[in-house]
Design a protein around this motif. Sequence first.
Motif, PDB file in Angstrom:
ATOM      1  N   ASN A 164      -7.962   0.218  -4.116  1.00 39.14           N
ATOM      2  CA  ASN A 164      -7.224  -0.147  -2.913  1.00 39.14           C
ATOM      3  C   ASN A 164      -8.127  -1.103  -2.148  1.00 39.14           C
ATOM      4  O   ASN A 164      -9.335  -0.849  -2.050  1.00 39.14           O
ATOM      5  CB  ASN A 164      -6.901   1.081  -2.059  1.00 39.14           C
ATOM      6  CG  ASN A 164      -5.964   0.758  -0.888  1.00 39.14           C
ATOM      7  OD1 ASN A 164      -6.198  -0.174  -0.119  1.00 39.14           O
ATOM      8  ND2 ASN A 164      -4.904   1.539  -0.749  1.00 39.14           N
ATOM      9  N   VAL A 301      -3.193   5.722  -1.470  1.00 32.28           N
ATOM     10  CA  VAL A 301      -2.756   5.304  -0.147  1.00 32.28           C
ATOM     11  C   VAL A 301      -2.665   6.535   0.745  1.00 32.28           C
ATOM     12  O   VAL A 301      -2.069   7.543   0.351  1.00 32.28           O
ATOM     13  CB  VAL A 301      -1.382   4.596  -0.197  1.00 32.28           C
ATOM     14  CG1 VAL A 301      -0.980   4.105   1.195  1.00 32.28           C
ATOM     15  CG2 VAL A 301      -1.405   3.435  -1.183  1.00 32.28           C
ATOM     16  N   ALA A 307      -3.850   1.588   5.747  1.00 28.53           N
ATOM     17  CA  ALA A 307      -3.829   1.823   4.297  1.00 28.53           C
ATOM     18  C   ALA A 307      -2.540   1.308   3.677  1.00 28.53           C
ATOM     19  O   ALA A 307      -2.544   0.731   2.581  1.00 28.53           O
ATOM     20  CB  ALA A 307      -4.005   3.313   4.003  1.00 28.53           C
ATOM     21  N   MET A 308      -1.427   1.489   4.373  1.00 25.57           N
ATOM     22  CA  MET A 308      -0.151   1.013   3.836  1.00 25.57           C
ATOM     23  C   MET A 308      -0.093  -0.512   3.833  1.00 25.57           C
ATOM     24  O   MET A 308       0.419  -1.124   2.896  1.00 25.57           O
ATOM     25  CB  MET A 308       1.005   1.609   4.633  1.00 25.57           C
ATOM     26  CG  MET A 308       1.221   3.095   4.363  1.00 25.57           C
ATOM     27  SD  MET A 308       2.733   3.764   5.102  1.00 25.57           S
ATOM     28  CE  MET A 308       2.255   3.857   6.825  1.00 25.57           C
ATOM     29  N   ALA A 311      -1.964  -1.704   0.859  1.00 28.68           N
ATOM     30  CA  ALA A 311      -1.200  -1.519  -0.378  1.00 28.68           C
ATOM     31  C   ALA A 311      -0.117  -2.582  -0.525  1.00 28.68           C
ATOM     32  O   ALA A 311       0.150  -3.057  -1.635  1.00 28.68           O
ATOM     33  CB  ALA A 311      -0.587  -0.121  -0.398  1.00 28.68           C
ATOM     34  N   VAL A 347       5.866   0.690   1.688  1.00 29.19           N
ATOM     35  CA  VAL A 347       5.011  -0.015   0.729  1.00 29.19           C
ATOM     36  C   VAL A 347       5.847  -0.705  -0.344  1.00 29.19           C
ATOM     37  O   VAL A 347       5.473  -1.759  -0.866  1.00 29.19           O
ATOM     38  CB  VAL A 347       4.003   0.965   0.086  1.00 29.19           C
ATOM     39  CG1 VAL A 347       3.177   0.273  -0.989  1.00 29.19           C
ATOM     40  CG2 VAL A 347       3.081   1.550   1.157  1.00 29.19           C
TER      41      VAL A 347
END
Length: 422
Positions: A164, A301, A307-308, A311, A347
């Motif tokens: 990631n 994720v 974080a999203m 992604a 996402v």
Amino acid sequence: MGATQAPQDQARPSIAISLAEPERSELAASLEDAGYNTIQLAPGESIVEAFSAATPTLIAVVDVAGDPEGTVARVEEARRGRAGHLSVMFLAGEEELDGLEAAGLVDVDEIVLRPMSVDAIRWRVEAMAIRAQVPTGDSSDAVLSGGNVDSTWTPAAPVFAVFNPKGGVGKTTIATNLAAVLQIRKHINVLLLDADTVTGHVAMSLGLPNGRSAADSWIDEDAGYAHESLIDLATVHSSGIRVAALSSNPLSHPTLKPDRVTDAISEARHAVDAIIVDMHPSYSDVNLAIFAIADRIIVPVTPDLPAMRAAIQLKEVAVEVGVRDRLAMVINRANSGVTVADMESTVGLPAVAHIRSAGLHFVWSANAGMTLIDKFPRHQATQDFEHLANRLVASYSGAPAPQRSTSSLLRNLFGRKAIVEA
């Protein structure tokens, strides 16, 4: 029932095929061309019929066909009172996986997710045939040591890259615990490669000393010393996982050329059953090269906006470099903020697994130099990792992913010819 005897090495198992036509005949022809004895069974026909004095070791390829409980019952009937070895490949749809797991499988069985080509099924059968040659309870590496295994038909192990572009999402936690569940629960020999050349701490997380890295070895090799493979450099964890690192020095690793890294990983693919690569959160040349050979890119994720967003960015990059179909989102710390459904919608990727938060249990495991899998085998998150392993193993075709050159990936990503270092 029809049986076809083909010239074969007597060490090889026979293959019973319980599929509908024309798939049954096509798979039988492919396996017979490879030197296997095949036994064709009509769908629903008793597997017991395939056993005889000439088939002490049998692999059965069975279509679940909407009846997971009944299919497992047929297999159990074949195992009762039989002295020979029987391992089974269940061909199933996504909707049948939970039913198979609930019905109960033994360690030597595999679940393979449809759709899958005849060639891909054959690759998986050959991998099962290799394992069937290794005596039960023998933890030695039969493929490496020779033994009775015919290593000339060893298939290449899948490469699962964990990545990631944002740090702090549990990348190393996912990599180490996935490696452990494959090694301990699935009896798959795993090489865990720490490819995070800046902040990597796989060895530390597992309580292992920092051994010689690939970068160290390649410096010596360039100076005239003997070649060492990643397997040669790996340290074996108490769980059985082999652990190697690309570099132990984040400041200087001039030998880490992309092609050299991918060559080393490809070399290791014939020495283990699976390779997991824990990657640095960047789009470096080395990482792009690893994307090119990875069979699946596992994307942890967490339920938070940064974080999203990372992604979503990765998904866009993956489209540009032609590896979008290899992405597999894993929701870590699931349902601790944003719902799974909302994360999938935002996402734009389905989640192949959800890992619930294990909090201090991960900390206690790391402090003991262990993973959650071997420290807390009954924890609910351990079951989540087993579910992830089942999904990955079931979806792997058995043939290595088509490889793309690093230069091609860079051209797609940046719209220009890659700069190749001298």
